[in-house]
Design a protein around this motif. Structure first.
Motif, short mmCIF file in Angstrom:
data_model
loop_
_atom_site.label_atom_id
_atom_site.label_comp_id
_atom_site.label_asym_id
_atom_site.label_seq_id
_atom_site.Cartn_x
_atom_site.Cartn_y
_atom_site.Cartn_z
N ALA A 1 0.85 -1.19 0.00
CA ALA A 1 0.00 0.00 0.00
C ALA A 1 0.88 1.24 0.00
O ALA A 1 1.95 1.26 0.61
N CYS B 1 0.91 5.75 0.00
CA CYS B 1 0.21 6.99 0.36
C CYS B 1 -0.49 7.53 -0.89
O CYS B 1 0.09 7.58 -1.97
N GLN B 2 -1.74 7.96 -0.74
CA GLN B 2 -2.50 8.46 -1.88
C GLN B 2 -2.01 9.83 -2.35
O GLN B 2 -2.36 10.26 -3.44
N ARG C 1 -1.53 0.16 9.92
CA ARG C 1 -2.83 -0.45 9.65
C ARG C 1 -3.03 -0.77 8.17
O ARG C 1 -2.55 -0.06 7.30
N SER C 2 -3.79 -1.81 7.91
CA SER C 2 -4.01 -2.24 6.53
C SER C 2 -4.93 -1.28 5.78
O SER C 2 -4.90 -1.22 4.55
N ASP C 3 -5.75 -0.49 6.48
CA ASP C 3 -6.68 0.43 5.82
C ASP C 3 -6.15 1.87 5.79
O ASP C 3 -6.85 2.80 5.42
N LYS C 4 -4.88 2.04 6.11
CA LYS C 4 -4.27 3.37 6.12
C LYS C 4 -4.17 3.90 4.69
O LYS C 4 -3.83 3.15 3.76
N ARG C 5 -4.49 5.19 4.48
CA ARG C 5 -4.47 5.79 3.14
C ARG C 5 -3.36 6.81 2.94
O ARG C 5 -2.98 7.11 1.81
N ARG D 1 -2.38 13.85 4.17
CA ARG D 1 -3.84 13.79 4.19
C ARG D 1 -4.44 15.17 3.92
O ARG D 1 -5.32 15.33 3.07
#
Length: 125
Positions: A10, A12-13, A22-26, A33
């Motif tokens: 994953a 960073c967006q 965490r697996s749902d971290k964006r 952010r």
């Protein structure tokens, strides 16, 4: 083929840095952010700022005329000042039958093709 190097990591967006935690971290941090969301809403903010700029200018022109006791003014004068007749905050039809276009608490109405009449709402109304 099921080793750790084959797994999709994953990122960073905003900055595309690898994410840890965490697996749902964006996003990798709060700065990314914030930057991501600011960038996403910037175009709509530009439109809002542009409209508010025109409304503010219209209001300033009407306010200046009101302060100088100018209640009927030619279209030419307000247009020359930079007034834009397409921008106003509300429309009100008065009991007299006249339609007034308001920039906040100051309104204008076309009395004829060449003149506008300016009125101001009383406080508390």
């Amino acid at each position: 083929m099921n080793n750790k190097s084959d797994e999709i990591k994953a990122v960073c967006q905003f900055c595309v840095a690898p994410l840890k935690g965490r697996s749902d971290k964006r996003f990798c941090n709060s700065a990314c952010r914030s930057a991501f969301h600011n960038e996403r809403t910037e175009s709509s903010r530009k439109v809002i700022r542009a409209v508010n700029k025109v409304l503010h200018k219209n209001y300033q022109i009407l306010q200046t005329l009101w302060e100088h006791n100018e209640r009927e003014v030619s279209h030419h004068i307000v247009l020359r000042s930079g007034f834009n007749f397409n921008y106003f905050t509300s429309i009100q039809n008065l009991n007299t039958g006249a339609t007034y276009f308001f920039c906040y608490d100051i309104g204008f109405s076309n009395t004829d093709e060449k003149t506008i009449r300016i009125i101001k709402k009383e406080k508390g109304r």
